[in-house]
Design a protein around this motif. Structure first.
Motif, PDB file in Angstrom:
ATOM      1  N   GLU A   1       0.865  -1.174   0.000  1.00 50.04           N
ATOM      2  CA  GLU A   1       0.000   0.000   0.000  1.00 50.04           C
ATOM      3  C   GLU A   1       0.907   1.231   0.000  1.00 50.04           C
ATOM      4  O   GLU A   1       1.915   1.277   0.691  1.00 50.04           O
ATOM      5  N   ARG A   2       0.520   2.205  -0.753  1.00 44.87           N
ATOM      6  CA  ARG A   2       1.302   3.431  -0.787  1.00 44.87           C
ATOM      7  C   ARG A   2       1.086   4.200   0.508  1.00 44.87           C
ATOM      8  O   ARG A   2       0.135   3.948   1.250  1.00 44.87           O
ATOM      9  N   ASP A   3       1.951   5.122   0.775  1.00 39.79           N
ATOM     10  CA  ASP A   3       1.812   5.976   1.953  1.00 39.79           C
ATOM     11  C   ASP A   3       0.754   7.034   1.689  1.00 39.79           C
ATOM     12  O   ASP A   3       0.572   7.468   0.545  1.00 39.79           O
ATOM     13  N   PRO A   4       0.067   7.472   2.749  1.00 33.36           N
ATOM     14  CA  PRO A   4      -0.906   8.546   2.560  1.00 33.36           C
ATOM     15  C   PRO A   4      -0.178   9.866   2.313  1.00 33.36           C
ATOM     16  O   PRO A   4       1.022   9.989   2.585  1.00 33.36           O
ATOM     17  N   THR A   5      -0.917  10.842   1.832  1.00 29.00           N
ATOM     18  CA  THR A   5      -0.324  12.165   1.689  1.00 29.00           C
ATOM     19  C   THR A   5       0.045  12.666   3.084  1.00 29.00           C
ATOM     20  O   THR A   5      -0.541  12.222   4.079  1.00 29.00           O
ATOM     21  N   PRO A   6       1.010  13.576   3.195  1.00 29.81           N
ATOM     22  CA  PRO A   6       1.418  14.052   4.524  1.00 29.81           C
ATOM     23  C   PRO A   6       0.252  14.618   5.347  1.00 29.81           C
ATOM     24  O   PRO A   6       0.141  14.345   6.549  1.00 29.81           O
ATOM     25  N   ARG A   7      -0.620  15.378   4.731  1.00 26.39           N
ATOM     26  CA  ARG A   7      -1.755  15.961   5.462  1.00 26.39           C
ATOM     27  C   ARG A   7      -2.700  14.855   5.937  1.00 26.39           C
ATOM     28  O   ARG A   7      -3.180  14.870   7.060  1.00 26.39           O
TER      29      ARG A   7
ATOM     30  N   PRO B   1      -8.574  10.619  -0.908  1.00 27.71           N
ATOM     31  CA  PRO B   1      -9.638   9.626  -1.105  1.00 27.71           C
ATOM     32  C   PRO B   1      -9.155   8.288  -1.672  1.00 27.71           C
ATOM     33  O   PRO B   1      -9.862   7.291  -1.569  1.00 27.71           O
ATOM     34  N   GLY B   2      -7.971   8.245  -2.212  1.00 30.12           N
ATOM     35  CA  GLY B   2      -7.454   7.011  -2.781  1.00 30.12           C
ATOM     36  C   GLY B   2      -6.730   6.130  -1.788  1.00 30.12           C
ATOM     37  O   GLY B   2      -6.305   5.029  -2.124  1.00 30.12           O
ATOM     38  N   TYR B   3      -6.591   6.579  -0.541  1.00 31.06           N
ATOM     39  CA  TYR B   3      -5.847   5.817   0.461  1.00 31.06           C
ATOM     40  C   TYR B   3      -6.810   4.888   1.199  1.00 31.06           C
ATOM     41  O   TYR B   3      -7.503   5.275   2.135  1.00 31.06           O
ATOM     42  N   THR B   4      -6.875   3.639   0.778  1.00 28.89           N
ATOM     43  CA  THR B   4      -7.828   2.650   1.271  1.00 28.89           C
ATOM     44  C   THR B   4      -7.779   2.411   2.784  1.00 28.89           C
ATOM     45  O   THR B   4      -8.826   2.246   3.400  1.00 28.89           O
ATOM     46  N   PRO B   5      -6.612   2.369   3.443  1.00 24.60           N
ATOM     47  CA  PRO B   5      -6.606   2.088   4.879  1.00 24.60           C
ATOM     48  C   PRO B   5      -7.419   3.071   5.737  1.00 24.60           C
ATOM     49  O   PRO B   5      -7.764   2.738   6.869  1.00 24.60           O
TER      50      PRO B   5
END
Length: 153
Positions: free
Chosen positions: A10-16, A48-52
């Motif tokens: 899974e990619r990392d979320p944006t910093p915010r 919105p693309g960060y599933t976790p």
């Protein structure tokens, strides 16, 4: 040749979003589920693309005793990542908490097939199902006591 299950990184979320997720986790630890939900929803708006984030929202909903809402969040995560062990197990646990033990057992079978009997997701879900197996609810029958015989004056 051996078969194995690979879980995509899974990619990392944006910093915010990561900051908002951390705020939500801290709020959950303090028992403030609504503040946690607010932070997680803000993180979802930011990324919105960060599933976790859906897993975090589901956990907060379960702590708020909103298992139906949690199940919807788990299913959204599963629509994005069908083999997400945390989402499968979490949905199964929420189903067990809701009393839907047969559906929870189906989730357990899927988790077992993906990671075996010794993985934490399998054990957590098995424990939730065991905790959900209570004695059947028995309704009390209403009985009307014998009415005293009318007294004559």
């Amino acid at each position: 040749m051996t078969a194995s299950v690979s879980v995509g990184q899974e990619r990392d979320p944006t910093p915010r979003a990561a900051m908002l997720i951390a705020q939500g986790e801290a709020a959950l630890k303090q028992g403030s589920t609504q503040a946690a939900i607010d932070a997680f929803e803000a993180a979802l708006t930011v990324d919105p693309g960060y599933t976790p984030i859906f897993l975090h929202l589901a956990k907060a909903a379960r702590e708020d005793k909103l298992q139906g809402k949690a199940i919807r969040y788990y299913r959204e995560a599963l629509s994005r990542d069908p083999d997400n062990l945390a989402a499968i197990a979490g949905e199964g646990e929420a189903l067990a908490e809701k009393g839907a033990l047969e559906k929870a057992r189906l989730s357990l079978a899927k988790v077992q097939s993906l990671c075996g009997d010794s993985c934490p997701e399998t054990q957590g879900l098995a424990n939730a199902i065991a905790a959900g197996q209570r004695a059947p609810v028995v309704t009390a029958e209403a009985t009307i006591p014998d009415a005293p015989a009318p007294q004559s004056n």
